[in-house]
Scaffold this motif. Structure first.
Motif, PDB file in Angstrom:
ATOM      1  N   ARG A   1       0.756  -1.115  -0.122  1.00 30.03           N
ATOM      2  CA  ARG A   1      -0.028   0.033   0.153  1.00 30.03           C
ATOM      3  C   ARG A   1       1.041   1.139  -0.183  1.00 30.03           C
ATOM      4  NH1 ARG A   1      -2.799  -3.545  -1.560  1.00 30.03           N
ATOM      5  NH2 ARG A   1      -4.190  -4.493  -0.133  1.00 30.03           N
ATOM      6  N   PRO A   2       0.543   2.198  -0.825  1.00 25.69           N
ATOM      7  CA  PRO A   2       1.404   3.290  -0.988  1.00 25.69           C
ATOM      8  C   PRO A   2       1.144   3.936   0.302  1.00 25.69           C
ATOM      9  CG  PRO A   2      -0.303   3.559  -2.508  1.00 25.69           C
ATOM     10  CD  PRO A   2      -0.512   2.047  -1.927  1.00 25.69           C
ATOM     11  N   GLN A   3       2.321   4.644   0.541  1.00 23.88           N
ATOM     12  CA  GLN A   3       2.151   6.046   1.607  1.00 23.88           C
ATOM     13  C   GLN A   3       2.921   7.241   1.243  1.00 23.88           C
ATOM     14  OE1 GLN A   3       3.920   4.150   5.193  1.00 23.88           O
ATOM     15  NE2 GLN A   3       2.054   3.712   5.944  1.00 23.88           N
ATOM     16  N   THR A   4       2.279   8.282   1.524  1.00 26.74           N
ATOM     17  CA  THR A   4       3.025   9.451   1.175  1.00 26.74           C
ATOM     18  C   THR A   4       4.244   9.913   2.104  1.00 26.74           C
ATOM     19  OG1 THR A   4       1.503  10.983   2.751  1.00 26.74           O
ATOM     20  CG2 THR A   4       0.995  10.557   0.312  1.00 26.74           C
ATOM     21  N   ALA A   5       4.986  10.531   1.933  1.00 25.11           N
ATOM     22  CA  ALA A   5       6.061  11.183   2.728  1.00 25.11           C
ATOM     23  C   ALA A   5       5.462  11.766   3.957  1.00 25.11           C
ATOM     24  CB  ALA A   5       6.993  11.973   1.873  1.00 25.11           C
ATOM     25  N   LEU A   6       4.383  12.703   3.697  1.00 20.15           N
ATOM     26  CA  LEU A   6       3.844  13.413   5.119  1.00 20.15           C
ATOM     27  C   LEU A   6       3.316  12.246   5.939  1.00 20.15           C
ATOM     28  CD1 LEU A   6       2.948  15.939   6.142  1.00 20.15           C
ATOM     29  CD2 LEU A   6       0.958  15.688   4.995  1.00 20.15           C
ATOM     30  N   SER A   7       2.774  11.034   5.340  1.00 17.17           N
ATOM     31  CA  SER A   7       2.272  10.236   6.421  1.00 17.17           C
ATOM     32  C   SER A   7       3.372   9.718   7.230  1.00 17.17           C
ATOM     33  CB  SER A   7       1.425   9.394   5.807  1.00 17.17           C
ATOM     34  OG  SER A   7       1.970   8.398   4.801  1.00 17.17           O
ATOM     35  N   LEU A   8       4.402   9.266   6.497  1.00 13.57           N
ATOM     36  CA  LEU A   8       5.542   8.653   7.074  1.00 13.57           C
ATOM     37  C   LEU A   8       6.051   9.741   8.133  1.00 13.57           C
ATOM     38  CD1 LEU A   8       7.498   6.938   4.094  1.00 13.57           C
ATOM     39  CD2 LEU A   8       6.181   5.804   5.961  1.00 13.57           C
ATOM     40  N   LEU A   9       6.365  10.877   7.855  1.00 11.18           N
ATOM     41  CA  LEU A   9       6.704  11.776   8.801  1.00 11.18           C
ATOM     42  C   LEU A   9       5.832  11.867   9.911  1.00 11.18           C
ATOM     43  CD1 LEU A   9       7.847  14.674   6.581  1.00 11.18           C
ATOM     44  CD2 LEU A   9       9.329  13.083   7.945  1.00 11.18           C
ATOM     45  N   GLN A  10       4.614  11.985   9.860  1.00 12.21           N
ATOM     46  CA  GLN A  10       3.537  12.015  10.785  1.00 12.21           C
ATOM     47  C   GLN A  10       3.552  10.713  12.108  1.00 12.21           C
ATOM     48  OE1 GLN A  10       0.010  12.742   8.703  1.00 12.21           O
ATOM     49  NE2 GLN A  10       0.027  14.813   8.945  1.00 12.21           N
ATOM     50  N   ASN A  11       3.688   9.610  11.290  1.00  8.98           N
ATOM     51  CA  ASN A  11       4.045   8.370  12.001  1.00  8.98           C
ATOM     52  C   ASN A  11       5.221   8.332  12.652  1.00  8.98           C
ATOM     53  OD1 ASN A  11       1.656   7.493  10.917  1.00  8.98           O
ATOM     54  ND2 ASN A  11       2.555   6.223   9.668  1.00  8.98           N
ATOM     55  N   GLU A  12       6.283   8.843  12.444  1.00 10.46           N
ATOM     56  CA  GLU A  12       7.558   9.044  12.927  1.00 10.46           C
ATOM     57  C   GLU A  12       7.719   9.917  13.916  1.00 10.46           C
ATOM     58  OE1 GLU A  12      11.380   8.152  13.689  1.00 10.46           O
ATOM     59  OE2 GLU A  12      10.144   7.187  12.333  1.00 10.46           O
ATOM     60  N   SER A  13       6.807  11.165  13.801  1.00 12.49           N
ATOM     61  CA  SER A  13       6.755  12.197  14.911  1.00 12.49           C
ATOM     62  C   SER A  13       5.860  11.690  15.908  1.00 12.49           C
ATOM     63  CB  SER A  13       6.436  13.523  14.244  1.00 12.49           C
ATOM     64  OG  SER A  13       5.154  13.484  13.670  1.00 12.49           O
ATOM     65  N   ALA A  14       4.747  10.806  15.607  1.00 12.68           N
ATOM     66  CA  ALA A  14       3.921  10.444  16.631  1.00 12.68           C
ATOM     67  C   ALA A  14       4.651   9.304  17.611  1.00 12.68           C
ATOM     68  CB  ALA A  14       2.779  10.015  16.282  1.00 12.68           C
TER      69      ALA A  14
END
Length: 120
Positions: free
Chosen positions: A103-116
């Protein structure tokens, strides 16, 4: 485990549902079983499976998604004939790819997951 190692027999029935034009003739469970059996038996010809020599290698038994996707369209059609037509073989490959693709993920969603995860 990667999707290429996924067993064809464990693919969801949605891959095989409405794949053939005459749905009353065969159930998705039976179609999955028959396709898997034909693919498993495809390269098993007497004397060829374990034949070795310079430049030769054992024939691959088609039991995984990766092995299925490495087949050429013509080889897939030969393997599952007379169960599926050329168009149905293409549809089968498309459905397998749709089910097994990451499933594709955007760079923004990866950053949000990392910061969370760092906030916890």
């Amino acid at each position: 485990m990667s999707a290429s190692n996924r067993a064809l027999s464990r693919l969801p029935l949605s891959v095989f549902t409405d794949l053939i034009d005459e749905p009353q003739s065969i159930s998705p469970e039976d179609l999955r079983h028959q396709v898997c059996k034909k693919l498993r038996d495809f390269h098993q010809k007497p004397g060829l499976q374990y034949k070795s020599g310079a430049g030769s290698k054992p024939k691959e038994i088609i039991t995984s998604v990766g092995a299925l996707l490495r087949l050429s369209p013509a080889a897939l059609l030969r393997a599952v004939d007379p169960l599926l037509t050329h168009r149905q073989c293409q549809e089968l490959v498309d459905r397998v790819c749709a089910v097994c693709a990451p499933r594709p993920q955007t760079a923004l969603s990866l950053l949000q997951n990392e910061s969370a995860s760092h906030a916890q």
